[in-house]
Design a protein around this motif. Structure first.
Motif, PDB file in Angstrom:
ATOM      1  N   ARG A 119       0.822  -1.225   0.000  1.00  0.00           N
ATOM      2  CA  ARG A 119       0.000   0.000   0.000  1.00  0.00           C
ATOM      3  C   ARG A 119       0.858   1.279   0.000  1.00  0.00           C
ATOM      4  O   ARG A 119       0.711   2.140   0.870  1.00  0.00           O
ATOM      5  N   GLU A 167      -7.502   5.618  -9.541  1.00  0.00           N
ATOM      6  CA  GLU A 167      -8.472   5.742  -8.432  1.00  0.00           C
ATOM      7  C   GLU A 167      -7.766   5.945  -7.100  1.00  0.00           C
ATOM      8  O   GLU A 167      -8.206   6.710  -6.253  1.00  0.00           O
ATOM      9  N   GLU A 168      -6.657   5.222  -6.911  1.00  0.00           N
ATOM     10  CA  GLU A 168      -5.965   5.267  -5.617  1.00  0.00           C
ATOM     11  C   GLU A 168      -4.886   6.348  -5.585  1.00  0.00           C
ATOM     12  O   GLU A 168      -4.133   6.441  -4.612  1.00  0.00           O
ATOM     13  N   THR A 192       2.322   4.980  -1.474  1.00  0.00           N
ATOM     14  CA  THR A 192       1.728   6.098  -2.222  1.00  0.00           C
ATOM     15  C   THR A 192       2.413   6.254  -3.582  1.00  0.00           C
ATOM     16  O   THR A 192       1.884   6.943  -4.454  1.00  0.00           O
ATOM     17  N   ARG A 206      -7.113   1.295 -11.354  1.00  0.00           N
ATOM     18  CA  ARG A 206      -6.914   1.282  -9.890  1.00  0.00           C
ATOM     19  C   ARG A 206      -5.838   2.284  -9.472  1.00  0.00           C
ATOM     20  O   ARG A 206      -5.987   2.989  -8.464  1.00  0.00           O
TER      21      ARG A 206
END
Ligand code: ADE
Ligand code: ZN
Length: 326
Positions: A204, A226-227, A206, A223
């Motif tokens: 996870r 989106e993230e 950044t 994705r």
């Protein structure tokens, strides 16, 4: 003039052949295995990593490392860079006989010297080396979490992506996350799109180092958008290391088109006959990016930088002021 910022450069991989030769003279070491005719020599990713290790082994004292960081960041400032994050490798320093802390302090000293001379801002991302194994990467994370150096603001993992399973490194990244460090991990360089997905699921971060192979899976690209994950793209590295055969096949334009947040980086510049300035030139010449887009890539780097809010605001102001002044 387009101001620049760099998030992805391995400091040992940034040592110029001239500096490495002068270190080799200092320590009486023969470099002909990996350095010939004033240039690095290797033929694939594995032999590149060996040349990288051999060059790194010639930096042994605090002054050696201070000089390395000062030399690199001063050159970067000369290419209109206002910000630089360097990937450091405490494991390489220990192998060369220097403690992790002495190494980090010395690189910090080099960054400060460059800032005094040129104004360039710098930060340190401590990295673990994937092919040194999970426990070595956890040790690097524990060091990053505990070292207390004000310029250490992130943790990452480099090395051979083909080694091990990203799940094995979850704990290292948890240690770094709990310490409040920014996270980035190499994926989607040699590992394919699956490695990017695994990094998102298990780490996870950044930011992703490279990440370009994500293009092979449109859902994954979606994705990333989106993230809000930022890709540290290193175009010249990808061509020289044969991740892509040519610039026409490189996915940077498609990633941008899809809405991905992308930055430009030099990775290990003299090994790949590049520099941050050259990466911007390549983006202009081969991907058709104009100054406004290049400026926005610098802005993305500033937004994704592992810095405190005050520093980010100042860097943003510098970027905007220079653009308005044109
Ligand atoms: N270490 C130094 N350069 C690297 C790269 N391009 N990929 C993975 N690890 C590295
Ligand atoms: Zn890299």
């Amino acid at each position: 003039m387009v101001l620049k910022a760099e998030l992805h450069c391995h400091i040992e991989g940034a040592a110029s052949p001239e500096l490495v030769l002068s270190q080799a003279r200092k320590y009486g070491v023969d470099t002909s295995d990996f350095l010939r005719g004033g240039a690095y020599h290797w033929h694939d990713f594995t032999s590149f990593l060996s040349a990288y290790d051999a060059a790194a082994s010639l930096f042994r004292s605090e002054e050696d490392y201070a000089l390395l960081a000062e030399d690199y960041l001063t050159g970067l400032a000369g290419e209109d860079a206002i910000y630089s994050e360097i990937f450091t490798s405490p494991d390489h320093a220990e192998r060369a006989g220097l403690s992790r802390m002495a190494y980090t302090n010395a690189l910090g000293e080099g960054i400060e010297r460059a800032r005094t001379k040129t104004g360039i801002e710098g930060r340190i991302i401590v990295t673990g080396v994937r092919h040194f194994g999970a426990s070595a990467v956890e040790d690097a994370a524990r060091f990053a979490a505990a070292c207390g150096h004000p310029l250490v603001t992130g943790f990452g993992m480099a090395g051979d992506e083909r080694f091990g399973n990203v799940r094995d490194y979850e704990k290292a990244f948890e240690i770094a996350r709990e310490a409040g460090l920014g996270l980035t991990v190499h994926a989607g360089e040699f590992g394919g799109w699956e490695s990017v997905e695994a990094a998102l699921n298990h780490i996870r971060p950044t930011r992703i180092g490279h990440g370009v192979r994500a293009i092979e899976n449109p859902d994954l690209v979606h994705r990333l958008v989106e993230e809000n994950v930022v890709l540290e793209v290193c175009p010249v590295s990808n061509i020289v290391l044969n991740v892509y055969p040519d610039y026409a096949s490189h996915p940077l334009p498609d990633l941008l088109e899809a809405g991905c947040r992308v930055t430009l980086n030099s990775d290990d510049p003299p090994h790949f006959h590049t520099s941050l300035g050259h990466e911007y030139h390549v983006a202009r010449a081969h991907f058709g990016l104009d100054d406004a887009i290049l400026h926005s890539l610098t802005r993305t780097a500033i937004e994704a930088a592992f810095v405190d809010d005050t520093t980010r605001r100042r860097l943003r102001d510098t970027l905007d002021a220079k653009t308005v002044a044109q």
